[in-house]
Write an enzyme that holds these catalytic residues in place. Structure first.
Site, PDB file in Angstrom:
ATOM      1  N   TRP A 255       0.839  -1.219   0.000  1.00  0.00           N
ATOM      2  CA  TRP A 255       0.000   0.000   0.000  1.00  0.00           C
ATOM      3  C   TRP A 255       0.864   1.256   0.000  1.00  0.00           C
ATOM      4  O   TRP A 255       0.484   2.279  -0.572  1.00  0.00           O
ATOM      5  CB  TRP A 255      -0.959  -0.008   1.184  1.00  0.00           C
ATOM      6  CG  TRP A 255      -1.851  -1.216   1.197  1.00  0.00           C
ATOM      7  CD1 TRP A 255      -1.969  -2.149   2.187  1.00  0.00           C
ATOM      8  CD2 TRP A 255      -2.764  -1.633   0.160  1.00  0.00           C
ATOM      9  NE1 TRP A 255      -2.881  -3.111   1.837  1.00  0.00           N
ATOM     10  CE2 TRP A 255      -3.388  -2.821   0.606  1.00  0.00           C
ATOM     11  CE3 TRP A 255      -3.106  -1.126  -1.094  1.00  0.00           C
ATOM     12  CZ2 TRP A 255      -4.335  -3.504  -0.166  1.00  0.00           C
ATOM     13  CZ3 TRP A 255      -4.045  -1.802  -1.855  1.00  0.00           C
ATOM     14  CH2 TRP A 255      -4.648  -2.974  -1.393  1.00  0.00           C
ATOM     15  N   ASP A 256       2.016   1.173   0.655  1.00  0.00           N
ATOM     16  CA  ASP A 256       2.957   2.305   0.616  1.00  0.00           C
ATOM     17  C   ASP A 256       3.424   2.566  -0.810  1.00  0.00           C
ATOM     18  O   ASP A 256       3.430   3.710  -1.271  1.00  0.00           O
ATOM     19  CB  ASP A 256       4.206   1.968   1.443  1.00  0.00           C
ATOM     20  CG  ASP A 256       4.068   2.333   2.905  1.00  0.00           C
ATOM     21  OD1 ASP A 256       3.260   3.229   3.232  1.00  0.00           O
ATOM     22  OD2 ASP A 256       4.778   1.732   3.724  1.00  0.00           O
ATOM     23  N   LEU A 257       3.865   1.515  -1.483  1.00  0.00           N
ATOM     24  CA  LEU A 257       4.362   1.688  -2.850  1.00  0.00           C
ATOM     25  C   LEU A 257       3.255   2.178  -3.773  1.00  0.00           C
ATOM     26  O   LEU A 257       3.470   3.032  -4.632  1.00  0.00           O
ATOM     27  CB  LEU A 257       4.951   0.374  -3.379  1.00  0.00           C
ATOM     28  CG  LEU A 257       6.255  -0.095  -2.724  1.00  0.00           C
ATOM     29  CD1 LEU A 257       6.619  -1.500  -3.212  1.00  0.00           C
ATOM     30  CD2 LEU A 257       7.410   0.870  -3.023  1.00  0.00           C
TER      31      LEU A 257
END
Lengths: 407, 407
Positions: free
Chosen positions: A164-166
């Site tokens: 989700w960060d990427l």
């Protein structure tokens, strides 16, 4: 890449960890000038694991490739003023600001608009209301860990990849570039925001999983099987492992042919009154299919499995350790990974953006040393004299590499 | 969102499964007109699980929201000509083409350039050389499954979320928009390509994992712990579970305070000569820290845990099932998820893009029925008469919903 497409763009980034820095890095790898601003002692991600043997962060070095680094104590009024000046620099491609700050440190859009009316600002948040969240907490909250891992354990399994960060970093870049195309046409800026929690919800929604869960209840974990089709992992005779996938009829046929199991599955179809050319039937009989195929794999070493599967055009991939994946990438001259000379670390395998432009990739650039560009940026971009910069350094408003390490 | 930023853009998409369709959907959710072209019987993803009770695909409906659907048999010369005409339509915002076709079906960039010299084309591939790969195979090959799941099992654990697919879609949109900004300035098009295998390699590279693996060897799976800091999951007295993360000193202090364990950790620091204010020390002692904190969680129901953690400003999140996550999102009027009336399915919880524009989100739009826009697009975009369209239908060159179902 012939001419970098974003060479007209100048981005100021005031963000830490994965999402913000990967957004800026992506834009930089397409040609934008990206200035990352940190506190003189570095952001909270500056020493994040994994570390090089030198003690420097491999994480930081790889998420900030190709940027310029300026250190400014933006908690001080004089430092804040410098950040505002940099964010609102003149020029058609400037006025693009990304941050993930909250609370007193956060520059407001209003104070930037006072200096430049066409600002494009992107704030990256945990929750849309500003409460903190990280990949691990939003992933748990959106239901993925209970769908992951072995069937029947009932224990949630976190993903290790901060997916989700990427994805937040990439979607932030999408939003910024959409705003840039609009500003090029209308002259208007944009007030943008993205939250990790929204990215996760939007992501599982895009796969139909929210609608599915409301209709059918939560989907149970089912090991390494591919949902709704046939795909699973098999061990070879020499302890290697492969992932096999048969989404299409052609892939399924290839798998039956190479393993010589066609007649078995024909007989099974007759016995059970099913049609394994249908994905849904393959998914429903996944355990049975796996059991019938398994002896073929366990009787052969990986080299033979590889050759046979490739010749038969089966869709498959080997499981590798990260070390094997890295070693292979290092050998492959066409790969998006290549070695750079990273200050503070030495030779380091780094990757560039996966978008290939006119048939090629850009080479990865090393990350800057923290504060390496402070003096040059203050002089060239803001027109400060050596004496003015010296005074700011002395007051701790800005930092340079030597000072930062000494403090 | 006041004025959609990409309302000047018109994209032709000829792609299936997750990456290509999510790229087009993202651009559409920012205002672009996206025409998805499929074979008259639908692409290989048209019946992909999860399915609605009606039998229609929830997956397809959620990955194609807001698009127009045109069905053309591009394997036939006459169909291929229609796709070329649509891809090369005149207009400053047209001439943007995304596909994931390979082999004979693939339109070449050369044949598009014959009609329009400033084409922006994006080809989405498995491997950069055109060999097929899917999320499950590239994830295995890049080393993530061996880092996932319980410590010590040695068995690879696949992620369930097709993270590389979603990231490929977002990065493809980044590449296309970068090319659009360049074309707006120079008039030049771009030849773009992105491969799932490159996205995965670039992604793990960005986190420093390739460099780490070459230096230290493969990282072993370590359950639900957060690498390099403190974070793990705890069960509550009523069988719920929470993810707790302490990346910063402030978060660690809050966790010690709320659980009343400060003195225990002070004593532990003295006994072991360590400093738990350091992330690395917290990671090294993760099992010990977890054991000391666990009784506090297991003695309290989730309601009490929630209240205490929120008051103390601990960084945490509950584990939820996908059903609970969906139900909560449906209730939340500010969420990126809301119900749409989906043809062929009925009321369906769908999500929009997570980028919030000027404080708001766009509402999700339903997906089209396969082929619903064929006639209108051929008439309005290509100027075909009713008789011409009728002849194409009769020859099976194009499809419309009624015909597609009948065939």
């Amino acid at each position: 890449m012939t001419t970098p497409p974003l060479s007209h763009l100048r981005v100021l980034e005031c963000a830490t960890f994965v999402a913000g820095p990967s957004c800026g890095m992506t834009l930089g790898q397409l040609g934008a000038e990206v200035l990352r601003v940190d506190l003189p002692q570095g952001g909270s991600d500056h020493q994040r694991w994994p570390l090089a043997t030198s003690g420097a962060s491999l994480y930081w070095a790889n998420l900030n490739k190709g940027k310029r680094s300026v250190t400014i104590d933006y908690r001080l009024p004089a430092g804040r003023e410098l950040v505002v000046e940099l964010a609102t620099r003149p020029g058609a491609g400037s006025g693009v600001f990304v941050d993930n700050l909250v609370g007193r440190s956060a520059l407001t859009r209003a104070e930037l608009l006072e200096r430049r009316s066409d600002m494009i600002t992107m704030r990256i948040l945990g929750f849309p209301d500003g409460r903190p969240a990280v990949d691990y907490t939003v992933n748990a909250a959106v239901g993925v860990p209970y769908m992951t891992g072995l069937a029947g354990s009932g224990e949630p399994v976190n993903h290790v990849l901060p997916a989700w960060d990427l994805l937040t970093g990439a979607m932030a870049a999408v939003g910024l570039l959409a705003a840039v195309t609009q500003r090029q046409q209308t002259g208007e800026g944009a007030d943008l925001q993205i939250a990790l929690a929204d990215v996760a919800l939007s992501g599982v929604g895009a796969l139909g999983w929210l609608a599915e869960a409301l209709q059918d209840g939560p989907r149970a974990a089912h090991g390494n099987h591919v949902f709704g089709s046939f795909g699973t992992d098999f061990a070879t005779s020499d302890g290697e492992r492969v992932m096999i996938v048969a989404l299409t009829q052609g892939q399924w046929q290839a798998l039956c042919d190479v393993t010589g199991t066609g007649a078995v599955f024909d007989a099974l179809e007759s016995a059970l009154g099913t049609d394994l050319r249908e994905e849904s039937a393959r998914y429903e009989l996944r355990e049975t299919i796996g059991s019938i195929l398994r002896p073929w794999f366990s009787a052969r070493p990986i080299a033979e499995v590889r050759e046979d599967l490739d010749r038969a055009r089966v869709l498959w991939g080997p499981y590798r350790t990260m070390s094997d994946a890295a070693a292979l990438a290092r050998q492959d001259a066409t790969s998006v990974a290549s070695e750079v000379e990273q200050p503070g670390i030495g030779r380091m395998l780094a990757t560039t953006i996966p978008v290939r432009w006119n048939g090629g990739t850009s080479a990865p650039a090393p990350a800057p040393v923290l504060g390496a560009d402070t003096e040059q940026v203050l002089a060239e971009e803001l027109g400060l004299s050596g004496a003015e910069i010296g005074a700011l350094l002395q007051r701790g408003v800005v930092g340079v590499p030597g000072r930062a390490e000494a403090s």
